[in-house]
Design a protein around this motif. Structure first.
Motif, PDB file in Angstrom:
ATOM      1  N   ARG A 186      -6.650   0.844  -7.219  1.00 15.58           N
ATOM      2  CA  ARG A 186      -7.042   1.855  -6.241  1.00 15.58           C
ATOM      3  C   ARG A 186      -8.273   1.374  -5.484  1.00 15.58           C
ATOM      4  O   ARG A 186      -9.201   0.817  -6.074  1.00 15.58           O
ATOM      5  CB  ARG A 186      -7.337   3.192  -6.928  1.00 15.58           C
ATOM      6  CG  ARG A 186      -6.082   3.862  -7.473  1.00 15.58           C
ATOM      7  CD  ARG A 186      -6.442   5.135  -8.238  1.00 15.58           C
ATOM      8  NE  ARG A 186      -7.053   6.145  -7.378  1.00 15.58           N
ATOM      9  CZ  ARG A 186      -6.367   6.991  -6.615  1.00 15.58           C
ATOM     10  NH1 ARG A 186      -5.052   6.943  -6.602  1.00 15.58           N
ATOM     11  NH2 ARG A 186      -6.977   7.896  -5.887  1.00 15.58           N
ATOM     12  N   VAL A 237       0.860  -1.177   0.000  1.00 14.87           N
ATOM     13  CA  VAL A 237       0.000   0.000   0.000  1.00 14.87           C
ATOM     14  C   VAL A 237       0.900   1.232   0.000  1.00 14.87           C
ATOM     15  O   VAL A 237       1.899   1.288   0.711  1.00 14.87           O
ATOM     16  CB  VAL A 237      -0.951  -0.008   1.223  1.00 14.87           C
ATOM     17  CG1 VAL A 237      -0.166  -0.016   2.521  1.00 14.87           C
ATOM     18  CG2 VAL A 237      -1.887   1.187   1.188  1.00 14.87           C
ATOM     19  N   ARG A 238       0.520   2.206  -0.842  1.00 11.22           N
ATOM     20  CA  ARG A 238       1.372   3.377  -0.997  1.00 11.22           C
ATOM     21  C   ARG A 238       0.534   4.643  -0.916  1.00 11.22           C
ATOM     22  O   ARG A 238      -0.519   4.758  -1.550  1.00 11.22           O
ATOM     23  CB  ARG A 238       2.089   3.310  -2.354  1.00 11.22           C
ATOM     24  CG  ARG A 238       3.078   4.447  -2.583  1.00 11.22           C
ATOM     25  CD  ARG A 238       3.871   4.230  -3.851  1.00 11.22           C
ATOM     26  NE  ARG A 238       3.020   4.333  -5.043  1.00 11.22           N
ATOM     27  CZ  ARG A 238       3.481   4.257  -6.293  1.00 11.22           C
ATOM     28  NH1 ARG A 238       4.771   4.025  -6.496  1.00 11.22           N
ATOM     29  NH2 ARG A 238       2.656   4.358  -7.312  1.00 11.22           N
ATOM     30  N   THR A 239       1.009   5.568  -0.107  1.00  9.77           N
ATOM     31  CA  THR A 239       0.413   6.898  -0.031  1.00  9.77           C
ATOM     32  C   THR A 239       1.549   7.913  -0.195  1.00  9.77           C
ATOM     33  O   THR A 239       2.724   7.553  -0.149  1.00  9.77           O
ATOM     34  CB  THR A 239      -0.282   7.116   1.336  1.00  9.77           C
ATOM     35  OG1 THR A 239       0.716   7.147   2.369  1.00  9.77           O
ATOM     36  CG2 THR A 239      -1.288   6.013   1.624  1.00  9.77           C
ATOM     37  N   VAL A 260      -6.775   4.932  -1.773  1.00  7.27           N
ATOM     38  CA  VAL A 260      -5.422   4.447  -1.545  1.00  7.27           C
ATOM     39  C   VAL A 260      -5.012   3.551  -2.712  1.00  7.27           C
ATOM     40  O   VAL A 260      -5.827   2.789  -3.247  1.00  7.27           O
ATOM     41  CB  VAL A 260      -5.329   3.677  -0.202  1.00  7.27           C
ATOM     42  CG1 VAL A 260      -6.277   2.494  -0.173  1.00  7.27           C
ATOM     43  CG2 VAL A 260      -3.914   3.224   0.060  1.00  7.27           C
ATOM     44  N   GLU A 261      -3.752   3.660  -3.083  1.00 10.25           N
ATOM     45  CA  GLU A 261      -3.228   2.864  -4.193  1.00 10.25           C
ATOM     46  C   GLU A 261      -2.437   1.671  -3.643  1.00 10.25           C
ATOM     47  O   GLU A 261      -1.691   1.789  -2.678  1.00 10.25           O
ATOM     48  CB  GLU A 261      -2.304   3.720  -5.068  1.00 10.25           C
ATOM     49  CG  GLU A 261      -1.761   2.954  -6.273  1.00 10.25           C
ATOM     50  CD  GLU A 261      -0.827   3.812  -7.110  1.00 10.25           C
ATOM     51  OE1 GLU A 261      -1.133   4.040  -8.283  1.00 10.25           O
ATOM     52  OE2 GLU A 261       0.209   4.256  -6.558  1.00 10.25           O
ATOM     53  N   MET A 262      -2.640   0.513  -4.274  1.00 13.90           N
ATOM     54  CA  MET A 262      -1.900  -0.687  -3.910  1.00 13.90           C
ATOM     55  C   MET A 262      -1.147  -1.217  -5.118  1.00 13.90           C
ATOM     56  O   MET A 262      -1.650  -1.153  -6.249  1.00 13.90           O
ATOM     57  CB  MET A 262      -2.833  -1.774  -3.357  1.00 13.90           C
ATOM     58  CG  MET A 262      -3.443  -1.456  -2.012  1.00 13.90           C
ATOM     59  SD  MET A 262      -4.297  -2.882  -1.295  1.00 13.90           S
ATOM     60  CE  MET A 262      -5.073  -2.119   0.121  1.00 13.90           C
TER      61      MET A 262
END
Length: 414
Positions: A185, A108-110, A170-172
């Motif tokens: 997303r 998971v990236r923010t 949130v992007e994974m």
């Protein structure tokens, strides 16, 4: 009424204006302290077992049925859904429910942080009882609608680390060997907190169709089945019996399937819990020894204080056995007073922790974020009865001094 009991009861009543002796008060305090410590120790140990078992059931059920080539793997070999396999599992003793699931490891990236996650896909009929209880904000993800949603349920610790809230996108990233990373997303529908950091920091729940699409699986391909039973204690036997049935089943649907109990998958956690049983036994033995020595000292002083009475009763024909019973009854009365105070203190502290959750824990080291307490009538009654019986039984030894008292000497020197 027994004569020994009658005399012991009269001895237990202090004379008007007099207080119990110092040694008697010390004996009462010793018993009270021992009982309070034992109640707290057992309540906490039982609480750990109950809470960890309940939380592990919420995350991993009691038994999982997967492909043998993908046991404990994030990207396991898919299992094809089969009515024959499901019926075989449902027919077994102890079965309560089962849910298909799919797993996919990802990142998971923010803009603020990056973290590893385990994306777990479930169906509409999934048992949400645990996650519903743990829900802190938002709502459970919409699952099983005619239109597939990208809702996810993540933990409070993960949301805090990634600076996410309900409604955020949130992007994974999902990395496959030899392939470019896949991106997707999702929308945070809800935030939960089980208090079990070991699982909270990674597990994210969503619609099973999202995971199947990421894995490029068909609608009847899953990572496996989560099987819930009536009791955790049945998990190992259930998994063993299910393995036996799968091995001897002639259907192609059961090939390469293996059942694994939660106690086997997370052996380190349950071994750690079993180690607490040894700690409890050590505490009980130490408290019993301390109480025994204090009670022995008090009893010997009571005997010495009543030497003349013992001589008179012997001169009147009372045997040493009946005299020993008098002082055993006297010791039992002292122990009962100690039990009463010890139970009041131990149960009071347990109730205080249950209501206020005052004592916290480091979830990294203890799995839970606060000290759990579990009270049960069974072990509580057994503890009190066993402690009293052990103390009185052990005090048979020091009462042997009564047989050495000679009536002619005690009566002569008043």
């Amino acid at each position: 009424m027994s004569l020994a009991f009658f005399i012991a009861r009269r001895m237990a009543r202090p004379a008007p204006g007099c207080r119990p002796g110092v040694m008697e008060r010390i004996a009462v305090m010793s018993v009270a302290l021992g009982v309070a410590v034992m109640i707290l120790a057992l309540a906490v140990i039982m609480g750990f077992k109950r809470e960890v078992a309940y939380k592990m059931e919420g995350f991993a059920a009691h038994v999982t049925l997967t492909d043998i080539r993908g046991v404990d793997a994030l990207d396991a070999e898919p299992v094809r859904r089969s009515a024959h396999v499901e019926e075989l599992v449902r027919s077994m003793e102890g079965f309560r429910s089962m849910d298909p699931y799919a797993l996919k490891g990802g990142i998971v990236r923010t803009p603020d942080a990056v973290g590893e996650v385990l994306l777990k896909g479930v169906e509409r009929d999934y048992d949400w009882s645990c996650f519903r209880e743990w829900l802190m904000a938002g709502e459970l993800p919409r699952i099983g609608d005619s239109v597939r949603t990208k809702d996810i349920l993540l933990s409070q610790s993960l949301a805090d680390r990634m600076l996410l809230g309900v409604g955020d996108k949130v992007e994974m990233l999902f990395v496959e060997p030899g392939e470019l990373p896949r991106r997707d997303r999702f929308k945070v529908a809800g935030i939960y907190s089980s208090g079990m950091e070991e699982m909270d920091k990674t597990v994210v729940v969503t619609d099973i169709r999202n995971v199947q699409r990421l894995c490029e699986w068909s609608a009847d391909q899953i990572s496996g089945y989560e099987i819930r039973l009536r009791e955790l204690s049945e998990a190992e036997d259930f998994a063993r019996e299910l393995d036996h049935r799968l091995l001897h089943d002639d259907s192609d649907d059961t090939l390469n399937l293996v059942a694994t109990s939660v106690t086997e998958r997370y052996a380190n956690i349950f071994d750690w819990l079993r180690a607490h049983d040894v700690n409890a036994a050590v505490i009980i033995v130490i408290m019993l020894v301390v109480a025994f020595f204090n009670m022995t000292s008090a009893l010997l002083i009571l005997v010495l204080e009543r030497t003349r009475m013992i001589g008179l009763l012997k001169a009147l024909g009372m045997g040493s056995g009946q005299l020993r019973r008098i002082f055993l009854w006297r010791a039992a009365f002292v122990s009962l007073r100690g039990l009463a105070w010890g139970n009041a203190a131990g149960l009071g502290l347990c109730a205080l922790q249950l209501w206020t959750h005052a004592v916290k824990l480091d979830s990294e080291g203890y799995l839970l974020s606060e000290v759990p307490v579990s009270l049960g009538w069974g072990w509580w009654l057994a503890l009190n009865a066993g402690f009293l019986a052990a103390i009185v039984a052990l005090l048979v030894i020091p009462t042997a001094v009564i047989a050495r008292v000679k009536p002619e000497e005690t009566i002569r020197y008043e």
